[in-house]
Design an enzyme around this catalytic site. Sequence first.
Site, mmCIF file in Angstrom:
data_model
loop_
_atom_site.group_PDB
_atom_site.id
_atom_site.type_symbol
_atom_site.label_atom_id
_atom_site.label_comp_id
_atom_site.label_asym_id
_atom_site.label_seq_id
_atom_site.Cartn_x
_atom_site.Cartn_y
_atom_site.Cartn_z
ATOM 1 N N ASP A 54 2.354 2.543 2.628
ATOM 2 C CA ASP A 54 2.380 3.177 3.941
ATOM 3 C C ASP A 54 3.780 3.074 4.542
ATOM 4 O OD1 ASP A 54 -0.229 3.840 3.659
ATOM 5 O OD2 ASP A 54 -1.008 2.296 4.982
ATOM 6 N N CYS B 105 -0.650 -5.048 7.402
ATOM 7 C CA CYS B 105 -0.396 -3.760 8.047
ATOM 8 C C CYS B 105 0.538 -3.906 9.250
ATOM 9 C CB CYS B 105 -1.707 -3.116 8.488
ATOM 10 S SG CYS B 105 -2.912 -2.998 7.153
ATOM 11 N N CYS C 222 -2.720 3.441 7.500
ATOM 12 C CA CYS C 222 -4.101 3.153 7.874
ATOM 13 C C CYS C 222 -4.220 2.999 9.391
ATOM 14 C CB CYS C 222 -4.550 1.872 7.175
ATOM 15 S SG CYS C 222 -3.705 0.416 7.829
ATOM 16 N N CYS D 197 0.803 -1.229 0.000
ATOM 17 C CA CYS D 197 0.000 0.000 0.000
ATOM 18 C C CYS D 197 0.834 1.277 0.000
ATOM 19 C CB CYS D 197 -0.911 0.015 1.220
ATOM 20 S SG CYS D 197 0.066 -0.011 2.730
#
Length: 118
Positions: free
Chosen positions: A36, A103, A59, A34
């Site tokens: 991030d 994540c 996120c 992603c």
Amino acid sequence: MAYSEKLLDYFQNPRCVGEIPGADAVAEVSNPICGDVMKLWVKIDGRHIRDAKFKAQGCSAAIATSSYATEMLVGMEIDRARLITKEEIADALGGLPASKIHCSVLASDAIKQVLREF
Ligand code: FES
């Protein structure tokens, strides 16, 4: 699967946010899925992590897992910290939906990277 109350608390009230001036090591990792980013600072004292702080752009799961993992590090022995896995972080926060497991990789990767020279 919804986020646990604990995870939401770490997202809404993240602990250990910031930088450590004069840190002994700094690592920055990004999630290839992603994009991030998490940056982690540590202060080392002998074989222990005396202090740890992070900044993350990501996120809610990334912020919560980064915050929780950074808090875990404070006072921890370096050899123990190297063993922290994404599953350990996610489980401690009540688990993550399958689509969000990636994540928690940010935090586990940042820990391994920031401790690589010790
Ligand atoms: Fe990027 Fe969660 S969606 S770390």
